[in-house]
Motif scaffolding. Structure first.
Motif, PDB file in Angstrom:
ATOM      1  N   THR A   1     -19.578   0.158   5.341  1.00 32.90           N
ATOM      2  CA  THR A   1     -20.057   0.254   3.966  1.00 32.90           C
ATOM      3  C   THR A   1     -19.555   1.547   3.355  1.00 32.90           C
ATOM      4  N   HIS A   2     -18.867   1.413   2.237  1.00 34.81           N
ATOM      5  CA  HIS A   2     -18.324   2.568   1.535  1.00 34.81           C
ATOM      6  C   HIS A   2     -19.276   2.944   0.403  1.00 34.81           C
ATOM      7  N   PRO A   3     -19.787   4.154   0.413  1.00 36.63           N
ATOM      8  CA  PRO A   3     -20.768   4.527  -0.625  1.00 36.63           C
ATOM      9  C   PRO A   3     -20.132   4.591  -2.011  1.00 36.63           C
ATOM     10  N   GLY A   4     -20.809   4.059  -2.946  1.00 37.00           N
ATOM     11  CA  GLY A   4     -20.327   4.092  -4.317  1.00 37.00           C
ATOM     12  C   GLY A   4     -19.427   2.921  -4.634  1.00 37.00           C
ATOM     13  N   ALA A   5     -19.523   2.434  -5.832  1.00 40.51           N
ATOM     14  CA  ALA A   5     -18.682   1.315  -6.268  1.00 40.51           C
ATOM     15  C   ALA A   5     -17.299   1.828  -6.614  1.00 40.51           C
ATOM     16  N   ALA A   6     -16.272   1.294  -5.943  1.00 41.08           N
ATOM     17  CA  ALA A   6     -14.898   1.750  -6.176  1.00 41.08           C
ATOM     18  C   ALA A   6     -13.965   0.553  -6.185  1.00 41.08           C
TER      19      ALA A   6
ATOM     20  N   HIS B   1       0.808  -1.207   0.000  1.00 45.37           N
ATOM     21  CA  HIS B   1       0.000   0.000   0.000  1.00 45.37           C
ATOM     22  C   HIS B   1       0.846   1.263   0.000  1.00 45.37           C
ATOM     23  N   ASN B   2       0.201   2.351  -0.351  1.00 48.34           N
ATOM     24  CA  ASN B   2       0.742   3.697  -0.197  1.00 48.34           C
ATOM     25  C   ASN B   2      -0.407   4.569   0.279  1.00 48.34           C
ATOM     26  N   ARG B   3      -0.382   4.881   1.546  1.00 50.66           N
ATOM     27  CA  ARG B   3      -1.507   5.602   2.146  1.00 50.66           C
ATOM     28  C   ARG B   3      -1.649   7.013   1.578  1.00 50.66           C
ATOM     29  N   ASP B   4      -0.522   7.687   1.384  1.00 52.04           N
ATOM     30  CA  ASP B   4      -0.589   9.056   0.865  1.00 52.04           C
ATOM     31  C   ASP B   4      -1.208   9.108  -0.526  1.00 52.04           C
ATOM     32  N   LEU B   5      -0.883   8.101  -1.361  1.00 51.64           N
ATOM     33  CA  LEU B   5      -1.439   8.057  -2.711  1.00 51.64           C
ATOM     34  C   LEU B   5      -2.782   7.329  -2.766  1.00 51.64           C
ATOM     35  N   ARG B   6      -3.215   6.799  -1.614  1.00 50.84           N
ATOM     36  CA  ARG B   6      -4.492   6.084  -1.515  1.00 50.84           C
ATOM     37  C   ARG B   6      -4.518   4.887  -2.463  1.00 50.84           C
ATOM     38  N   GLN B   7      -3.488   4.062  -2.315  1.00 50.10           N
ATOM     39  CA  GLN B   7      -3.349   2.891  -3.183  1.00 50.10           C
ATOM     40  C   GLN B   7      -3.123   1.636  -2.342  1.00 50.10           C
ATOM     41  N   GLY B   8      -3.620   0.511  -2.847  1.00 49.10           N
ATOM     42  CA  GLY B   8      -3.303  -0.777  -2.269  1.00 49.10           C
ATOM     43  C   GLY B   8      -4.063  -1.078  -0.995  1.00 49.10           C
ATOM     44  N   TYR B   9      -3.488  -1.955  -0.170  1.00 46.26           N
ATOM     45  CA  TYR B   9      -4.192  -2.459   1.005  1.00 46.26           C
ATOM     46  C   TYR B   9      -3.180  -2.807   2.103  1.00 46.26           C
TER      47      TYR B   9
ATOM     48  N   LEU C   1      -7.817   0.354   2.806  1.00 39.47           N
ATOM     49  CA  LEU C   1      -7.752   0.226   1.347  1.00 39.47           C
ATOM     50  C   LEU C   1      -7.715   1.595   0.683  1.00 39.47           C
ATOM     51  N   GLY C   2      -7.048   1.652  -0.461  1.00 38.80           N
ATOM     52  CA  GLY C   2      -7.176   2.799  -1.338  1.00 38.80           C
ATOM     53  C   GLY C   2      -8.292   2.537  -2.331  1.00 38.80           C
ATOM     54  N   LEU C   3      -9.420   3.226  -2.167  1.00 39.94           N
ATOM     55  CA  LEU C   3     -10.594   3.028  -3.023  1.00 39.94           C
ATOM     56  C   LEU C   3     -10.848   4.308  -3.805  1.00 39.94           C
ATOM     57  N   GLY C   4     -10.593   4.273  -5.100  1.00 35.76           N
ATOM     58  CA  GLY C   4     -10.722   5.479  -5.894  1.00 35.76           C
ATOM     59  C   GLY C   4      -9.730   6.515  -5.402  1.00 35.76           C
ATOM     60  N   ASN C   5     -10.239   7.657  -4.991  1.00 33.00           N
ATOM     61  CA  ASN C   5      -9.370   8.706  -4.452  1.00 33.00           C
ATOM     62  C   ASN C   5      -9.452   8.795  -2.934  1.00 33.00           C
ATOM     63  N   GLU C   6      -9.939   7.746  -2.309  1.00 32.87           N
ATOM     64  CA  GLU C   6     -10.108   7.778  -0.853  1.00 32.87           C
ATOM     65  C   GLU C   6      -9.294   6.674  -0.193  1.00 32.87           C
ATOM     66  N   TRP C   7      -8.942   6.944   1.085  1.00 32.32           N
ATOM     67  CA  TRP C   7      -8.338   5.914   1.925  1.00 32.32           C
ATOM     68  C   TRP C   7      -9.400   5.504   2.939  1.00 32.32           C
ATOM     69  N   VAL C   8      -9.792   4.250   2.896  1.00 28.46           N
ATOM     70  CA  VAL C   8     -10.932   3.777   3.679  1.00 28.46           C
ATOM     71  C   VAL C   8     -10.452   2.743   4.694  1.00 28.46           C
TER      72      VAL C   8
ATOM     73  N   GLY D   1     -19.857  -2.582  -1.685  1.00 24.25           N
ATOM     74  CA  GLY D   1     -19.090  -1.546  -1.017  1.00 24.25           C
ATOM     75  C   GLY D   1     -18.757  -1.826   0.435  1.00 24.25           C
ATOM     76  N   THR D   2     -18.773  -3.095   0.828  1.00 24.25           N
ATOM     77  CA  THR D   2     -18.556  -3.411   2.246  1.00 24.25           C
ATOM     78  C   THR D   2     -17.124  -3.869   2.513  1.00 24.25           C
ATOM     79  N   LEU D   3     -16.634  -3.447   3.669  1.00 20.28           N
ATOM     80  CA  LEU D   3     -15.386  -3.936   4.239  1.00 20.28           C
ATOM     81  C   LEU D   3     -15.764  -4.666   5.524  1.00 20.28           C
ATOM     82  N   LYS D   4     -15.269  -5.879   5.685  1.00 23.73           N
ATOM     83  CA  LYS D   4     -15.639  -6.675   6.854  1.00 23.73           C
ATOM     84  C   LYS D   4     -14.403  -7.290   7.500  1.00 23.73           C
ATOM     85  N   LEU D   5     -14.481  -7.430   8.810  1.00 20.81           N
ATOM     86  CA  LEU D   5     -13.468  -8.137   9.586  1.00 20.81           C
ATOM     87  C   LEU D   5     -14.132  -9.320  10.278  1.00 20.81           C
ATOM     88  N   PHE D   6     -13.431 -10.456  10.289  1.00 21.10           N
ATOM     89  CA  PHE D   6     -13.929 -11.674  10.927  1.00 21.10           C
ATOM     90  C   PHE D   6     -12.903 -12.163  11.941  1.00 21.10           C
TER      91      PHE D   6
END
Length: 765
Positions: free
Chosen positions: A193-198, A123-131, A145-152, A178-183
């Motif tokens: 839930t992250h709004p919008g498909a990214a 990942h690169n948090r500043d560039l909002r990339q990867g995981y 995660l880097g989703l589109g132009n956001e860090w989620v 758009g969901t992120l889940k932890l188990f």
């Protein structure tokens, strides 16, 4: 060669037919040995980075492997163990991601910038990339995660990952909903839930297992945010696992264990002392942690027939951070066992640090620990805290378990000009039915001090003023504050003298950070100490090596015992490669000599460590002694030598000497200047090592012949001269034949007596 078991597990690992094609990488860690881990997806053997693999000071070591959920697991040491997969050699998820792993963390990182200790990341948090998927402070955990132009980020704080036991963790992202889940252990623990498909923005960084791929430097080669503990069955998918699939993976792994998560033996979680046993510089008959970092030993206490001693420890690596209370136990003060850390930072009173303190018996005669607790959300951020042993409740014979009180015992006093941020290292004893506590601190524009408190019940403490105050303008080497105040009675011939010794470690601007002491009178009625002399004296003349005092009155013998740290004086690069840092000094007994000076002697129990008498001479010339010494070699030795009074001015003993003196250190006495010292200008040919120059200090013999007891413990050299002074130093010779001894003098001098023993280690296999 692909392990047969791993090949079989590859065929069984997936829950659906489509799953096999969605795996990005999968490490089963079933190798059980070596320095490579096989990825069943790519068929590649990834190198496992491990500091001891360099073999810089001992034969190369492989990473540590332990029993896993099935087969074996890889042990990550918290600072150097990780796997790197180059960016172009691994697939990058886009519309979905799942990560699953079995983990058993040993410690958590104390971090304040929300950087995870990754299980895996690219990942690169500043560039909002990867995981990145991993752990944070106190066992909270997250998928980011880097989703589109956001860090989620999705976090789980209310179900932290427990230390020292297996947990099955999984993280899932699905672009479709758009969901992120932890188990956790097959059950959903958190979601977002992250709004919008990214899609996940691809990152060109390398994929790392067990280490953050955006390094934050600590010191030299040390970087933050490594995973510390066991890891098994790590899988990365480019699709979103359903909840029932996660549960199936969890249950499937437990089929070999009757459906229950297996317990992990404590010896499988600890850093093994055996890893460092062949390090040519690591002391063997001085106290040390199993591995990694220590600073001052403290809180000695005798209970139920055993001596307990604690120490400042970083189990995450050989660097200062994430301090815990390490723990040793002994029946005789010389043979010791390692125990699990007694105290660790936890949410609450000590969320940011567990620092030095002392121990005392409570109102029921059960041990209690007094420690410096750090919480950076408070102001002031240090207080005195209390933890009590659970011995009464569960009969814990090794005092492994402790229960903390969650409110402070004492905070920095108000209404006095106390130095901000300087309130630490409580020293507690019981006297006339009440407990008394000294806490190190300082007074603005005055100097160091110890604040004094009193309690009738060990729970409620009353501030009683300052115990003693130094004059910074007059004695700047005593610093602006004091750490580790210790008060001990002084006996003479086993009888009370009415005198006490008060010891401190200076801190702050101008401080000479060695143990200083005053002999004086303890006014118990007014809780004040009146020194006989304004200026204190050092016990040790070896500069920074003898520091961090802690003490106790031995209830068996009545002796006043002192414990210290023997610092390592190495660069961070060398400590990284060796995997350990620092040792304790030898326990010493303090008493009042007939001439009114402080007597300093190694405890007599150390004689139990003598193995073979290698040489014994009496009334011989120096030439004859050196002739006999040509056959004596070793790096674990005790040397007891008495020089006759003569005309020589500078004389002494050279140890850790190569055959022609290319490497050696000279322990000397300068009779005219009355100085005990060590010359380390030829201590090593390795320019990377620090020890060099001359260390020395005052030693007035007053007509006595020089009597030196020298303890050579690989890199750690301790000298005790006439029961008056110690000299603690370090040497790291590069040559393996730097193990000889030679006497020297600038004039004719006879040797009254000389005895040399080989020494045994204090930790038994």
């Amino acid at each position: 060669m692909v392990p047969v078991k791993a090949e079989y597990r590859r065929k069984q690992v997936l829950y659906t037919d489509q799953g096999e094609h969605s795996l990005i990488a999968s490490w089963s860690f079933d190798e059980g040995q070596g320095n490579k881990a096989w990825d069943i997806v790519s068929g590649k053997e990834d190198n496992i980075t491990f500091a001891l693999a360099k073999g810089r000071f001992q034969p190369p070591q492989h990473p540590v492997w332990r029993p896993g959920l099935s087969g074996t697991a890889l042990s990550f040491d918290g600072y150097s163990t990780y796997i790197r997969r180059w960016s172009g050699e691994v697939g990058k998820p886009t519309d979905a991601l799942s990560i699953a792993a079995w983990i058993a963390p040993r410690t958590y990182d104390i971090d304040h910038d929300h950087r995870l200790c990754p299980i895996v990341n690219q990942h690169n948090r500043d560039l909002r990339q990867g995981y990145v998927f991993g752990l944070y402070k106190h066992g909270s955990w997250s998928l980011q995660l880097g989703l589109g132009n956001e860090w989620v980020e999705v976090w789980c704080h209310d179900r932290p990952i427990p230390k020292n036991r297996w947990s099955f963790v999984a993280a899932v992202y699905d672009k479709g909903n758009g969901t992120l889940k932890l188990f956790l252990n097959g059950v959903e623990a958190a979601s977002l839930t992250h709004p919008g498909a990214a899609s996940i923005s691809p990152c060109e960084a390398d994929l790392l297992v067990g280490r953050h791929n955006e390094e934050a430097m600590l010191d030299g080669p040390f970087v933050k945010n490594h995973f510390d503990g066991l890891m098994d069955e790590v899988r990365i998918y480019s699709r979103s696992l359903r909840g029932e699939e996660v549960l199936h993976l969890y249950r499937e792994a437990l089929e070999l264990h009757g459906g229950l998560i297996p317990e992990i033996p404590s010896e499988h979680l600890t850093i093994s002392r055996e890893l460092f046993s062949r390090d040519r510089h690591r002391p063997q008959f001085h106290l040390s942690p199993p591995g990694h970092w220590m600073n001052e030993p403290h809180a000695p206490i005798y209970y139920n027939g055993r001596y307990h001693l604690f120490y400042q420890s970083n189990p995450r690596g050989p660097f200062w951070q994430s301090i815990h209370w390490g723990h040793w136990v002994s029946d005789d003060l010389v043979h010791w066992r390692d125990l699990p850390p007694a105290l660790a930072p936890e949410p609450g009173i000590d969320s940011d640090g567990i620092w030095s303190g002392s121990a005392a018996l409570d109102e029921n005669g059960v041990p209690a620990l007094f420690y410096t607790a750090g919480n950076f959300n408070l102001n002031p951020d240090q207080c005195v805290a209390l933890a009590r042993s659970t011995f009464v409740e569960d009969g814990d014979p090794d005092l492994v378990r402790w229960v903390k009180r969650q409110t402070p015992l004492a905070v920095q006093p108000q209404g006095v000009e106390a130095l901000p941020g300087m309130f630490r290292d409580p020293f507690v004893w019981k006297e006339d039915g009440r407990w008394i506590m000294l806490v190190g601190g300082g007074l603005i524009e005055r100097g160091g001090t110890a604040f004094v408190y009193v309690s009738e019940n060990m729970e409620d403490w009353i501030y009683k003023g300052t115990f003693c105050v130094s004059d910074f303008a007059k004695y700047p080497h005593l610093g602006t504050g004091w750490e580790l105040p210790v008060l001990l009675p002084l006996k003479q011939g086993g009888r009370n003298t009415g005198k006490h010794v008060f010891l401190i470690s200076p801190w702050g601007t101008g401080a000479k950070m060695i143990v200083h002491y005053w002999i004086g009178t303890y006014d118990a009625a007014n809780l004040r100490f009146i020194p006989d002399d304004d200026e204190p004296r050092p016990i040790d003349v070896g500069d920074i090596h003898f520091t961090g005092p802690s003490g106790m009155v031995d209830p068996i013998t009545g002796r006043s015992l002192l414990f210290t740290i023997a610092q390592g004086e190495r660069t961070s690069e060398l400590e990284y490669d060796s995997g350990w840092a620092h040792s304790a000094g030898m326990p010493v007994s303090l008493h009042l000599r007939n001439d009114g000076r402080l007597g300093v002697e190694p405890i007599r129990e150390v004689e139990q460590l003598r193995d073979r008498l290698l040489l014994q001479l009496s009334d011989v010339s120096m030439d004859e002694a050196n002739r006999r010494l040509q056959d004596i070699h070793g790096d674990l030795l005790e040397i007891d030598i008495v020089f006759q009074v003569g005309s020589a001015n500078r004389y002494g003993v050279s140890v850790r000497r190569s055959p022609e003196g290319e490497e050696e250190i000279e322990l000397f006495y300068d009779r005219l200047r009355e100085r005990l010292g060590v010359d380390r200008n030829h201590s090593t040919l390795d320019s990377r090592e620090r020890p060099n120059g001359i260390q020395e200090g005052s030693l007035e013999l007053r007509g006595e012949p020089l009597h030196m007891r020298i303890f050579v413990d690989r890199s750690l050299i301790e000298t005790y001269a006439n029961g008056l002074k110690s000299l603690t130093t370090r040497t790291y010779p590069s040559r393996t034949d730097a193990d000889g001894i030679r006497l020297f003098a600038d004039a004719e001098l006879r040797i009254e007596s000389l005895r040399i023993w080989s020494m045994l280690p204090i930790f038994q296999p």
